[in-house]
Every structure is written in C-alpha cells, then in structure tokens.
Motif scaffolding. Structure first.
Motif, PDB file in Angstrom:
ATOM      1  N   THR A  39       0.826  -1.209   0.000  1.00  0.00           N
ATOM      2  CA  THR A  39       0.000   0.000   0.000  1.00  0.00           C
ATOM      3  C   THR A  39       0.860   1.259   0.000  1.00  0.00           C
ATOM      4  OG1 THR A  39      -1.748  -1.190   1.164  1.00  0.00           O
ATOM      5  CG2 THR A  39      -1.850   1.213   1.220  1.00  0.00           C
ATOM      6  N   SER A  40       1.877   1.285   0.861  1.00  0.00           N
ATOM      7  CA  SER A  40       2.732   2.475   0.914  1.00  0.00           C
ATOM      8  C   SER A  40       3.531   2.647  -0.375  1.00  0.00           C
ATOM      9  CB  SER A  40       3.655   2.435   2.135  1.00  0.00           C
ATOM     10  OG  SER A  40       4.583   1.388   2.037  1.00  0.00           O
ATOM     11  N   ASN A  42       2.584   1.614  -3.371  1.00  0.00           N
ATOM     12  CA  ASN A  42       1.611   2.019  -4.383  1.00  0.00           C
ATOM     13  C   ASN A  42       1.307   3.513  -4.276  1.00  0.00           C
ATOM     14  OD1 ASN A  42      -0.038   1.433  -6.563  1.00  0.00           O
ATOM     15  ND2 ASN A  42      -1.807   0.973  -5.267  1.00  0.00           N
ATOM     16  N   GLU A  43       1.145   4.012  -3.061  1.00  0.00           N
ATOM     17  CA  GLU A  43       0.893   5.440  -2.846  1.00  0.00           C
ATOM     18  C   GLU A  43       2.096   6.287  -3.264  1.00  0.00           C
ATOM     19  OE1 GLU A  43      -0.318   5.838   1.236  1.00  0.00           O
ATOM     20  OE2 GLU A  43      -2.150   4.686   0.894  1.00  0.00           O
ATOM     21  N   LYS A  46       2.250   6.882  -6.938  1.00  0.00           N
ATOM     22  CA  LYS A  46       1.241   7.832  -7.420  1.00  0.00           C
ATOM     23  C   LYS A  46       1.691   9.274  -7.221  1.00  0.00           C
ATOM     24  CE  LYS A  46      -2.670   4.784  -6.650  1.00  0.00           C
ATOM     25  NZ  LYS A  46      -3.833   4.494  -5.800  1.00  0.00           N
ATOM     26  N   ASN A  47       2.562   9.505  -6.247  1.00  0.00           N
ATOM     27  CA  ASN A  47       3.037  10.847  -5.929  1.00  0.00           C
ATOM     28  C   ASN A  47       4.453  11.002  -6.478  1.00  0.00           C
ATOM     29  OD1 ASN A  47       4.266  13.090  -4.694  1.00  0.00           O
ATOM     30  ND2 ASN A  47       2.939  12.905  -2.898  1.00  0.00           N
ATOM     31  N   ASP A  50       7.258  11.592  -3.867  1.00  0.00           N
ATOM     32  CA  ASP A  50       7.572  10.413  -3.047  1.00  0.00           C
ATOM     33  C   ASP A  50       8.320   9.357  -3.847  1.00  0.00           C
ATOM     34  OD1 ASP A  50       6.366  11.519  -0.850  1.00  0.00           O
ATOM     35  OD2 ASP A  50       4.494  10.394  -1.053  1.00  0.00           O
ATOM     36  N   TRP A  56      10.159   3.760  -1.110  1.00  0.00           N
ATOM     37  CA  TRP A  56       9.166   2.714  -1.306  1.00  0.00           C
ATOM     38  C   TRP A  56       9.859   1.359  -1.316  1.00  0.00           C
ATOM     39  CZ3 TRP A  56      10.912   1.005  -5.953  1.00  0.00           C
ATOM     40  CH2 TRP A  56      11.515   1.929  -6.785  1.00  0.00           C
TER      41      TRP A  56
END
Length: 191
Positions: A39-40, A42-43, A46-47, A50, A56
């Motif tokens: 989840t982290s 994937n987020e 998207k940014n 990040d 990641w």
C-alpha cells in the motif's frame, strides 16, 4: 495472496521479503506486513515527489523494476570518482555485465551474496528505509570484496566466486560502514 491484485505484474523483491519474514512470523502476519508495504509503495508511485525519494519497497511492473536497476547503475557511475571506477572497468574488461550483478542483488534481497544473519539485518533496514538500502549494500558488497573481484578473469567466475567469497568472508561491521558511506544524493538516484 497479494499477487492476485491485477496491477502487480512484476515484483521480485516482494517474494524475497516474504521468504525472510516467514522465518519469524506466521503467514497471516506476513500477509499483513506485505499488504502495508504494498500500500505504501503504491501510494509513493502515485506521488511524483515520493517516488523520487526511493523510500518505497516494491515495484509493480517490469519497466519499474528495470528502471530501478538502471537508476542504481547510473547512481554508481555518478558517485564513483573519475578514474576510481576500477571495479566497473575490470568488469567491463572481462566481459561481465554489471547490471547482472545488480539484478542478482536486488532480486535476492542480497541473500545470494550474504549469509542469512547479515541478510536479516539488511531486511530490517529495508523495512524501514525502502529500496535505497539495496543501493547501499549492493555497493558495499563490491567495495568489501574489490580485491577479490579484480582477481577474477571471467564473468562466470566472478559471479560464482564472489557469491562464495562474500558469504564466507563478509565482515558485517565493515559492510555496514561501507554501505553508509555510499552517497545517496537525490540528484544521483533520481527515479
């Protein structure tokens, strides 16, 4: 498991993390840890900001994984002082593909080259810091065994003997010191 998610097409690092976590945890606990890391990651993808921090943990598609490998190779070339790239020059001279070494390190989460106790320490750092830990320790293995690497005369010999040499003769404290000397300036690893 998580691979049933349709948008995960290629995540070799995830498999190794799961294997190492299974040493200490129940399968259901491993699932929840992987889900959180997934989840982290994937987020972060998207940014744009990040994603560039390389904190990641997993890639989800082949092109992302190969971009990660390429980012390390470019980072290594940029951070090694000119004229001091003797390891890379030697590898090129004997016909060894440097990206093959990087691929083995990343796909195995360094377990191909390091003993299990050292690999578990690196796993703990990886869980906190993400893939930049792979950058640091992939570099450190080369630095700790540079004299050995320079003695190798063929690509096959380099991989086989480096694996044996590094598993038997890696000093964990020297490895960590060299790993954290690797300069991870954002401009050098811009993903």
């Amino acid at each position: 498991m998580i691979f049933k998610e349709r948008h995960i097409k290629h995540s070799p690092i995830m498999i190794q993390v799961a294997h190492l976590l299974m040493i200490f945890m129940k399968p259901s606990e491993v699932y929840h840890v992987l889900l959180e890391l997934f989840t982290s990651s994937n987020e972060a993808f998207k940014n744009e900001g990040d994603k560039k921090l390389i904190r990641w943990h997993f890639t989800f598609e082949k092109h992302q994984y190969f971009k990660l490998l390429n980012t390390f190779v470019k980072s290594y070339i940029r951070t090694t002082v000119r004229g001091k790239r003797s390891l890379l020059k030697h590898m090129t001279k004997i016909g060894f593909d440097f990206t093959k070494y990087v691929d083995f390190c990343f796909k195995s989460l360094l377990t191909y080259f390091l003993s299990l106790p050292i690999a578990l320490d690196i796993l703990m750092m990886f869980l906190n810091e993400g893939v930049k830990i792979l950058f640091r320790f992939t570099y450190a293995i080369m630095k700790c065994h540079k004299h050995f690497i320079k003695k190798c005369t063929s690509p096959t010999e380099l991989m086989d003997y480096l694996q044996k040499e590094s598993r038997l003769n890696t000093d964990p404290s020297k490895l960590s010191k060299k790993a954290f000397k690797y300069p991870l300036k954002r401009s050098n690893y811009n993903f």
